[in-house]
Motif scaffolding. Structure first.
Motif, PDB file in Angstrom:
ATOM      1  N   ALA A  41       1.547   6.360  -7.355  1.00  0.00           N
ATOM      2  CA  ALA A  41       0.203   6.776  -7.765  1.00  0.00           C
ATOM      3  C   ALA A  41       0.282   7.976  -8.710  1.00  0.00           C
ATOM      4  O   ALA A  41       1.185   8.816  -8.599  1.00  0.00           O
ATOM      5  N   PRO A  42      -0.646   8.071  -9.675  1.00  0.00           N
ATOM      6  CA  PRO A  42      -0.627   9.224 -10.596  1.00  0.00           C
ATOM      7  C   PRO A  42      -0.856  10.519  -9.826  1.00  0.00           C
ATOM      8  O   PRO A  42      -1.734  10.608  -8.984  1.00  0.00           O
ATOM      9  N   ASN A  43      -0.035  11.520 -10.130  1.00  0.00           N
ATOM     10  CA  ASN A  43      -0.145  12.788  -9.410  1.00  0.00           C
ATOM     11  C   ASN A  43      -0.630  13.942 -10.291  1.00  0.00           C
ATOM     12  O   ASN A  43      -0.756  15.060  -9.831  1.00  0.00           O
ATOM     13  N   GLY A  44      -0.863  13.697 -11.553  1.00  0.00           N
ATOM     14  CA  GLY A  44      -1.388  14.739 -12.422  1.00  0.00           C
ATOM     15  C   GLY A  44      -0.337  15.532 -13.164  1.00  0.00           C
ATOM     16  O   GLY A  44      -0.613  16.126 -14.195  1.00  0.00           O
ATOM     17  N   TRP A  45       0.889  15.586 -12.669  1.00  0.00           N
ATOM     18  CA  TRP A  45       1.934  16.343 -13.335  1.00  0.00           C
ATOM     19  C   TRP A  45       2.706  15.494 -14.323  1.00  0.00           C
ATOM     20  O   TRP A  45       2.794  15.817 -15.510  1.00  0.00           O
ATOM     21  N   TYR A  46       3.269  14.446 -13.795  1.00  0.00           N
ATOM     22  CA  TYR A  46       4.107  13.631 -14.649  1.00  0.00           C
ATOM     23  C   TYR A  46       3.838  12.173 -14.302  1.00  0.00           C
ATOM     24  O   TYR A  46       3.937  11.777 -13.153  1.00  0.00           O
ATOM     25  N   TYR A  47       3.496  11.370 -15.306  1.00  0.00           N
ATOM     26  CA  TYR A  47       3.176   9.971 -15.059  1.00  0.00           C
ATOM     27  C   TYR A  47       3.716   9.160 -16.221  1.00  0.00           C
ATOM     28  O   TYR A  47       3.123   9.111 -17.294  1.00  0.00           O
ATOM     29  N   ASP A  48       4.869   8.511 -16.019  1.00  0.00           N
ATOM     30  CA  ASP A  48       5.489   7.751 -17.095  1.00  0.00           C
ATOM     31  C   ASP A  48       5.066   6.278 -17.055  1.00  0.00           C
ATOM     32  O   ASP A  48       4.350   5.839 -16.161  1.00  0.00           O
ATOM     33  N   GLU A  49       5.545   5.519 -17.999  1.00  0.00           N
ATOM     34  CA  GLU A  49       5.188   4.104 -18.140  1.00  0.00           C
ATOM     35  C   GLU A  49       5.696   3.292 -16.940  1.00  0.00           C
ATOM     36  O   GLU A  49       4.991   2.413 -16.439  1.00  0.00           O
ATOM     37  N   HIS A  50       6.897   3.566 -16.505  1.00  0.00           N
ATOM     38  CA  HIS A  50       7.463   2.853 -15.350  1.00  0.00           C
ATOM     39  C   HIS A  50       6.589   3.043 -14.114  1.00  0.00           C
ATOM     40  O   HIS A  50       6.294   2.081 -13.387  1.00  0.00           O
ATOM     41  N   SER A  51       6.169   4.264 -13.837  1.00  0.00           N
ATOM     42  CA  SER A  51       5.319   4.550 -12.670  1.00  0.00           C
ATOM     43  C   SER A  51       3.984   3.824 -12.792  1.00  0.00           C
ATOM     44  O   SER A  51       3.460   3.291 -11.803  1.00  0.00           O
ATOM     45  N   ARG A  52       3.422   3.796 -14.007  1.00  0.00           N
ATOM     46  CA  ARG A  52       2.134   3.133 -14.207  1.00  0.00           C
ATOM     47  C   ARG A  52       2.265   1.630 -13.956  1.00  0.00           C
ATOM     48  O   ARG A  52       1.430   1.025 -13.287  1.00  0.00           O
ATOM     49  N   VAL A  53       3.343   0.998 -14.442  1.00  0.00           N
ATOM     50  CA  VAL A  53       3.563  -0.437 -14.249  1.00  0.00           C
ATOM     51  C   VAL A  53       3.745  -0.755 -12.762  1.00  0.00           C
ATOM     52  O   VAL A  53       3.162  -1.704 -12.227  1.00  0.00           O
ATOM     53  N   LYS A  54       4.561   0.034 -12.099  1.00  0.00           N
ATOM     54  CA  LYS A  54       4.794  -0.185 -10.664  1.00  0.00           C
ATOM     55  C   LYS A  54       3.513   0.010  -9.855  1.00  0.00           C
ATOM     56  O   LYS A  54       3.223  -0.766  -8.936  1.00  0.00           O
ATOM     57  N   GLU A  78       0.840  -1.201   0.000  1.00  0.00           N
ATOM     58  CA  GLU A  78       0.000   0.000   0.000  1.00  0.00           C
ATOM     59  C   GLU A  78       0.879   1.257   0.000  1.00  0.00           C
ATOM     60  O   GLU A  78       0.595   2.230  -0.709  1.00  0.00           O
ATOM     61  N   SER A  79       1.949   1.237   0.772  1.00  0.00           N
ATOM     62  CA  SER A  79       2.865   2.366   0.826  1.00  0.00           C
ATOM     63  C   SER A  79       3.560   2.571  -0.526  1.00  0.00           C
ATOM     64  O   SER A  79       3.661   3.697  -1.021  1.00  0.00           O
ATOM     65  N   SER A  80       4.033   1.470  -1.098  1.00  0.00           N
ATOM     66  CA  SER A  80       4.697   1.562  -2.404  1.00  0.00           C
ATOM     67  C   SER A  80       3.719   2.003  -3.484  1.00  0.00           C
ATOM     68  O   SER A  80       4.091   2.753  -4.400  1.00  0.00           O
ATOM     69  N   LYS A  81       2.487   1.548  -3.393  1.00  0.00           N
ATOM     70  CA  LYS A  81       1.473   1.942  -4.378  1.00  0.00           C
ATOM     71  C   LYS A  81       1.238   3.443  -4.324  1.00  0.00           C
ATOM     72  O   LYS A  81       1.110   4.101  -5.361  1.00  0.00           O
ATOM     73  N   SER A  82       1.240   3.994  -3.117  1.00  0.00           N
ATOM     74  CA  SER A  82       1.002   5.435  -2.993  1.00  0.00           C
ATOM     75  C   SER A  82       2.165   6.252  -3.571  1.00  0.00           C
ATOM     76  O   SER A  82       1.975   7.378  -4.030  1.00  0.00           O
ATOM     77  N   ILE A  83       3.370   5.682  -3.548  1.00  0.00           N
ATOM     78  CA  ILE A  83       4.525   6.380  -4.133  1.00  0.00           C
ATOM     79  C   ILE A  83       4.376   6.513  -5.644  1.00  0.00           C
ATOM     80  O   ILE A  83       4.685   7.550  -6.228  1.00  0.00           O
ATOM     81  N   GLU A 116      -4.086  -9.019  -3.552  1.00  0.00           N
ATOM     82  CA  GLU A 116      -3.748 -10.399  -3.187  1.00  0.00           C
ATOM     83  C   GLU A 116      -3.656 -10.563  -1.673  1.00  0.00           C
ATOM     84  O   GLU A 116      -4.195 -11.518  -1.107  1.00  0.00           O
ATOM     85  N   TYR A 117      -2.956  -9.634  -1.015  1.00  0.00           N
ATOM     86  CA  TYR A 117      -2.810  -9.749   0.440  1.00  0.00           C
ATOM     87  C   TYR A 117      -4.130  -9.480   1.151  1.00  0.00           C
ATOM     88  O   TYR A 117      -4.410 -10.080   2.196  1.00  0.00           O
ATOM     89  N   ASN A 120       0.419  -0.413 -10.843  1.00  0.00           N
ATOM     90  CA  ASN A 120      -0.452  -1.571 -11.083  1.00  0.00           C
ATOM     91  C   ASN A 120       0.071  -2.826 -10.390  1.00  0.00           C
ATOM     92  O   ASN A 120      -0.708  -3.634  -9.879  1.00  0.00           O
ATOM     93  N   GLN A 121       1.383  -2.981 -10.343  1.00  0.00           N
ATOM     94  CA  GLN A 121       1.986  -4.131  -9.665  1.00  0.00           C
ATOM     95  C   GLN A 121       1.658  -4.100  -8.161  1.00  0.00           C
ATOM     96  O   GLN A 121       1.221  -5.095  -7.598  1.00  0.00           O
ATOM     97  N   TYR A 122       1.855  -2.949  -7.530  1.00  0.00           N
ATOM     98  CA  TYR A 122       1.591  -2.840  -6.094  1.00  0.00           C
ATOM     99  C   TYR A 122       0.100  -2.878  -5.792  1.00  0.00           C
ATOM    100  O   TYR A 122      -0.316  -3.370  -4.741  1.00  0.00           O
ATOM    101  N   LYS A 123      -0.700  -2.384  -6.714  1.00  0.00           N
ATOM    102  CA  LYS A 123      -2.146  -2.458  -6.544  1.00  0.00           C
ATOM    103  C   LYS A 123      -2.597  -3.918  -6.550  1.00  0.00           C
ATOM    104  O   LYS A 123      -3.415  -4.334  -5.716  1.00  0.00           O
TER     105      LYS A 123
END
Length: 153
Positions: free
Chosen positions: A96-109, A89-94, A119-120, A111-114
């Motif tokens: 998370a889309p913030n409206g300014w800059y959202y690249d492919e790496h951030s989107r993949v991470k 949950e903590s990593s997912k919040s890091i 699962e948990y 979704n992975q943490y989400k």
């Protein structure tokens, strides 16, 4: 024949009367225990010894131990799942889309943490009824731990 029966009854009575009572057995066990702990065990004199009617059922005691071990394992798993859920949950919040800059790496991470969070969360939901069942079984068995039947020393 009657003399033989009378002799047999007399021998049986003598044998029965030679056995120690519960109080005498308890007194003997206390004396043996005190010999190992007191400096002068011969100075100890018991006032009275009464054996109560409540005795531990050792079969249930073993079951209580097994249930405690099982419950401990379940609680360890639950703690691990909660820790991993909070971490995801903590990593997912890091990421998370913030409206300014959202690249492919951030989107993949993100979704992975989400997915890890989901699962948990599912694992926590599955383990909760198991813990409740283990607690209720432990309560039931521990209430039957003491019995009124004396099974012998």
């Amino acid at each position: 024949m009657k003399k033989l029966q009378l002799l047999f009854c007399a021998v049986a009575l003598i044998m029965i009367s030679c056995t120690l009572s519960n109080e005498e057995k308890a007194e003997k066990l206390i004396q043996e225990s005190l010999k190992g702990t007191l400096y002068h065990p011969e100075s100890y004199k018991s006032i009275s010894t009464q054996v109560d009617s409540a005795f531990i059922n050792f079969e249930n005691l073993a079951k209580v131990g097994e249930l405690c071990e099982e419950l401990g394992d379940l609680l360890d798993k639950e703690s691990e799942y909660q820790r991993e859920y909070r971490s995801a949950e903590s990593s997912k919040s890091i990421y998370a889309p913030n409206g300014w800059y959202y690249d492919e790496h951030s989107r993949v991470k993100y979704n992975q943490y989400k997915q890890e969070c989901e699962e948990y969360k599912t694992k926590l939901e599955k383990i909760a009824p198991k813990i409740a069942t283990a607690i209720s079984e432990l309560r039931e068995v521990s209430q039957n731990l003491y019995s009124d039947k004396f099974t012998g020393w």
